[in-house]
Design a protein around this motif. Structure first.
Motif, PDB file in Angstrom:
ATOM      1  N   LEU A  36       9.538  -6.888   8.448  1.00 53.79           N
ATOM      2  CA  LEU A  36       8.417  -7.694   7.841  1.00 53.79           C
ATOM      3  C   LEU A  36       8.559  -8.969   8.324  1.00 53.79           C
ATOM      4  N   PRO A  37       7.137  -9.513   8.498  1.00 53.79           N
ATOM      5  CA  PRO A  37       7.117 -11.161   8.976  1.00 53.79           C
ATOM      6  C   PRO A  37       8.016 -11.902   7.767  1.00 53.79           C
ATOM      7  N   ARG A  38       8.669 -13.121   8.475  1.00 49.01           N
ATOM      8  CA  ARG A  38       9.374 -13.794   7.623  1.00 49.01           C
ATOM      9  C   ARG A  38       8.764 -14.347   6.312  1.00 49.01           C
ATOM     10  N   GLU A  39       7.467 -14.752   6.456  1.00 46.24           N
ATOM     11  CA  GLU A  39       6.810 -15.172   5.411  1.00 46.24           C
ATOM     12  C   GLU A  39       6.164 -14.265   4.379  1.00 46.24           C
ATOM     13  N   GLN A  40       6.495 -13.011   4.486  1.00 44.38           N
ATOM     14  CA  GLN A  40       5.959 -11.944   3.535  1.00 44.38           C
ATOM     15  C   GLN A  40       7.150 -11.577   2.704  1.00 44.38           C
ATOM     16  N   TRP A  45       5.263  -6.181  -0.461  1.00 50.23           N
ATOM     17  CA  TRP A  45       4.723  -4.826   0.453  1.00 50.23           C
ATOM     18  C   TRP A  45       5.142  -3.830  -0.202  1.00 50.23           C
ATOM     19  N   ALA A  46       6.293  -3.722  -1.002  1.00 49.44           N
ATOM     20  CA  ALA A  46       6.509  -2.485  -1.598  1.00 49.44           C
ATOM     21  C   ALA A  46       5.525  -2.296  -2.764  1.00 49.44           C
ATOM     22  N   LYS A  47       5.146  -3.056  -3.444  1.00 47.70           N
ATOM     23  CA  LYS A  47       4.092  -2.897  -4.361  1.00 47.70           C
ATOM     24  C   LYS A  47       2.776  -1.978  -3.851  1.00 47.70           C
ATOM     25  N   GLU A  48       2.579  -2.615  -2.859  1.00 54.12           N
ATOM     26  CA  GLU A  48       1.460  -1.897  -1.776  1.00 54.12           C
ATOM     27  C   GLU A  48       1.672  -0.557  -1.407  1.00 54.12           C
ATOM     28  N   HIS A  49       2.807  -0.344  -0.691  1.00 59.41           N
ATOM     29  CA  HIS A  49       3.107   0.822   0.166  1.00 59.41           C
ATOM     30  C   HIS A  49       4.055   1.785  -0.406  1.00 59.41           C
ATOM     31  N   LEU A  50       4.639   1.474  -1.540  1.00 64.35           N
ATOM     32  CA  LEU A  50       5.502   2.286  -1.988  1.00 64.35           C
ATOM     33  C   LEU A  50       5.180   2.848  -3.410  1.00 64.35           C
ATOM     34  N   ARG A  51       4.225   2.340  -4.030  1.00 57.53           N
ATOM     35  CA  ARG A  51       4.082   2.437  -5.373  1.00 57.53           C
ATOM     36  C   ARG A  51       3.574   3.713  -5.770  1.00 57.53           C
ATOM     37  N   ASP A  52       2.923   4.809  -5.159  1.00 55.35           N
ATOM     38  CA  ASP A  52       2.613   6.050  -5.392  1.00 55.35           C
ATOM     39  C   ASP A  52       2.680   6.913  -4.315  1.00 55.35           C
ATOM     40  N   ALA A  53       3.823   7.478  -3.948  1.00 55.30           N
ATOM     41  CA  ALA A  53       4.026   8.131  -2.887  1.00 55.30           C
ATOM     42  C   ALA A  53       3.358   9.579  -2.811  1.00 55.30           C
ATOM     43  N   THR A  54       2.809  10.029  -3.729  1.00 53.71           N
ATOM     44  CA  THR A  54       2.211  11.336  -3.747  1.00 53.71           C
ATOM     45  C   THR A  54       0.930  11.082  -3.227  1.00 53.71           C
TER      46      THR A  54
END
Length: 61
Positions: A36-40, A45-54
């Motif tokens: 990830l970029p240093r400022e992120q 990121w995890a809340k957006e991309h790993l929240r609902d894997a289905t």
């Protein structure tokens, strides 16, 4: 701990108790390795991309 959980799942299966987390909907933990970029913040990121894997594709690089 993993061996103990697997052993207990096997013993329980013999007694007719299904092992935990057979469906993807019940599995809430996923491993991820990303750059990830240093400022992120990783939590954002995890809340957006790993929240609902289905409902999201699995990324492999």
């Amino acid at each position: 701990m993993a061996r103990r959980m697997l052993y207990e799942a096997g013993v329980n299966l013999e007694q007719g108790i299904e092992p935990p987390a057979l469906s993807a909907a019940s599995q809430a933990v996923r491993a991820a390795g990303v750059l990830l970029p240093r400022e992120q913040k990783p939590q954002e990121w995890a809340k957006e991309h790993l929240r609902d894997a289905t409902t999201q594709p699995v990324y492999t690089l």
